[in-house]
Write an enzyme that holds these catalytic residues in place. Structure first.
Site, PDB file in Angstrom:
ATOM      1  N   THR A  12      41.395  40.506  38.040  1.00 11.58           N
ATOM      2  CA  THR A  12      42.597  40.574  37.206  1.00 11.58           C
ATOM      3  C   THR A  12      43.719  41.400  37.828  1.00 11.58           C
ATOM      4  OG1 THR A  12      41.607  42.414  36.001  1.00 11.58           O
ATOM      5  CG2 THR A  12      41.337  40.203  35.052  1.00 11.58           C
ATOM      6  N   VAL A  14      45.796  44.697  39.383  1.00 14.86           N
ATOM      7  CA  VAL A  14      46.000  46.069  38.908  1.00 14.86           C
ATOM      8  C   VAL A  14      46.812  46.016  37.609  1.00 14.86           C
ATOM      9  CG1 VAL A  14      46.831  48.371  39.477  1.00 14.86           C
ATOM     10  CG2 VAL A  14      45.917  46.910  41.284  1.00 14.86           C
ATOM     11  N   HIS A  15      46.089  45.795  36.510  1.00 14.61           N
ATOM     12  CA  HIS A  15      46.718  45.783  35.181  1.00 14.61           C
ATOM     13  C   HIS A  15      46.571  47.166  34.566  1.00 14.61           C
ATOM     14  CE1 HIS A  15      42.731  45.574  33.285  1.00 14.61           C
ATOM     15  NE2 HIS A  15      42.421  44.769  34.286  1.00 14.61           N
ATOM     16  N   ALA A  16      46.726  47.311  33.274  1.00 17.57           N
ATOM     17  CA  ALA A  16      46.785  48.616  32.615  1.00 17.57           C
ATOM     18  C   ALA A  16      45.542  49.481  32.852  1.00 17.57           C
ATOM     19  CB  ALA A  16      47.017  48.440  31.118  1.00 17.57           C
TER      20      ALA A  16
END
Length: 87
Positions: A12, A14-16
């Site tokens: 996914t 580097v999301h939250a």
């Protein structure tokens, strides 16, 4: 100053959550830590900066660490990224 090219491995990007883990790890140390993607540099102590990077799986980033505890910070942060942020 220590630098290393690292490939983002988690599916996914580097999301939250990974950004939060990265900031948490970077703030444990006194050294300044940056990720470089393309021609832009992103501060590892700022979640907004890291999320603004928009790094996706397969992107290559350069980790740059400089300061009095750079070796320990470099090892901890590069390990976190190479583990795919434990996802």
């Amino acid at each position: 100053m220590l630098e290393k090219k690292i490939t983002i491995k988690n599916a996914t990007g580097v999301h939250a959550r990974p950004a939060s883990l990265l900031v948490k790890e970077a703030t444990r140390f006194k050294s300044d830590c940056f990720l470089i993607k393309g021609d832009k540099e992103y501060n590892c102590r700022s979640i907004m900066s890291i999320m603004g990077m928009g790094a996706r799986q397969g992107d290559e980033v350069i980790l740059k660490v400089l300061g009095e505890d750079e070796k320990e910070a470099f090892e901890a942060i590069s390990d976190l990224i190479e583990r795919g942020f434990d996802e």
